[in-house]
Scaffold this motif. Sequence first.
Motif, PDB file in Angstrom:
ATOM      1  N   TRP A 191       4.589  -2.146  25.388  1.00 51.49           N
ATOM      2  CA  TRP A 191       3.162  -1.873  25.541  1.00 51.49           C
ATOM      3  C   TRP A 191       2.744  -2.302  26.947  1.00 51.49           C
ATOM      4  O   TRP A 191       3.014  -3.410  27.381  1.00 51.49           O
ATOM      5  CB  TRP A 191       2.344  -2.638  24.514  1.00 51.49           C
TER       6      TRP A 191
ATOM      7  N   HIS B 118      -3.988   1.924  28.547  1.00 50.17           N
ATOM      8  CA  HIS B 118      -2.875   1.442  27.728  1.00 50.17           C
ATOM      9  C   HIS B 118      -1.858   2.570  27.558  1.00 50.17           C
ATOM     10  O   HIS B 118      -2.230   3.748  27.496  1.00 50.17           O
ATOM     11  CB  HIS B 118      -3.361   0.985  26.350  1.00 50.17           C
TER      12      HIS B 118
ATOM     13  N   ARG C 277      -0.630  -2.649  29.582  1.00 41.62           N
ATOM     14  CA  ARG C 277      -2.076  -2.616  29.830  1.00 41.62           C
ATOM     15  C   ARG C 277      -2.259  -2.540  31.337  1.00 41.62           C
ATOM     16  O   ARG C 277      -1.861  -3.440  32.062  1.00 41.62           O
ATOM     17  CB  ARG C 277      -2.782  -3.837  29.262  1.00 41.62           C
TER      18      ARG C 277
ATOM     19  N   VAL D  15      -5.752  -5.044  20.543  1.00 42.56           N
ATOM     20  CA  VAL D  15      -6.570  -4.852  21.739  1.00 42.56           C
ATOM     21  C   VAL D  15      -7.950  -5.432  21.477  1.00 42.56           C
ATOM     22  O   VAL D  15      -8.639  -5.004  20.540  1.00 42.56           O
ATOM     23  CB  VAL D  15      -6.682  -3.364  22.111  1.00 42.56           C
TER      24      VAL D  15
END
Length: 284
Positions: A146, A175, A148, A166
């Motif tokens: 993941w 994202h 960000r 989140v």
Amino acid sequence: MESRLSFIVLFIVMRISAAEVVKKNLTGTVGGSVTLPGPLLERGFISFGGKILASVRKGELDIEEEIYTHRLHWNKISGNFSLTKLQRNDSGIYILDNKGQKMISSYKLTVYDAVPTPSVIKSNVSSNSCSLMCSVDGAEETTLSWYRDEKIVKRIRSAVSLSLIVLRQDFNSSHRCVATNPAQEKTLEVDVKTSCGHNDTESRDRHHKILIGIIIFIVCGVVLLPAVLIFKWKYVDQKKTTKETKARLPETQPSSSSWFTSSVRYILTPNTSFHGSFQPVEPD
């Protein structure tokens, strides 16, 4: 023929210890292709698993193994070999014997399954956060990550799914879920506000409430304003007008009753004197 090929392979193996060896790890995916970077322009061989796959003589390619007839290609200009339609069993060490330059190069190829495309669903939504689940079909040699913005916030290897919570303050950040193996990478961009539906719902509800309030205000204004104006005109303005009219009227003459009362008061006053003679009237 077989004894000849065996002798050539043995000769190649013996030369590896005496010649300059350039090793490089290569990766590929099932169904894809890979190019061996070492050129072979004049003459030489390419072998794999103890077998010569093809040879180059006088600028022409001669395929030794039939199963590579439509899969192994040679570029006359660059001198590079390419292997297409890769399979898992193509993994191994390929030896390139360049007789023109008297150099033997070896390349280790590892073929991986194609990386599955990741998918993302929401698993939980609260007032302050949203939980997203990224998953793939098949997790062998696959790493899920993941991101960000440009920072990795979570990562797991050889797993079919990876969750991410989140927080509300990060809803506007970018994202993405990335599935990778040593040979390939696939990325899925995620719009948190759209995926969670949380922020949009609140915004729509807020706008809906504002709109309802405006409509109610307008309706009340349309209904109540005429009533207020009628009440003001009928009771307040008319009463004020009547008072102003009475204040402007001139004083009127005294009435007969007022005159009679004044006269009586005058006659009965003790200090009032009568001037003149009084003559009695004789009866007839």
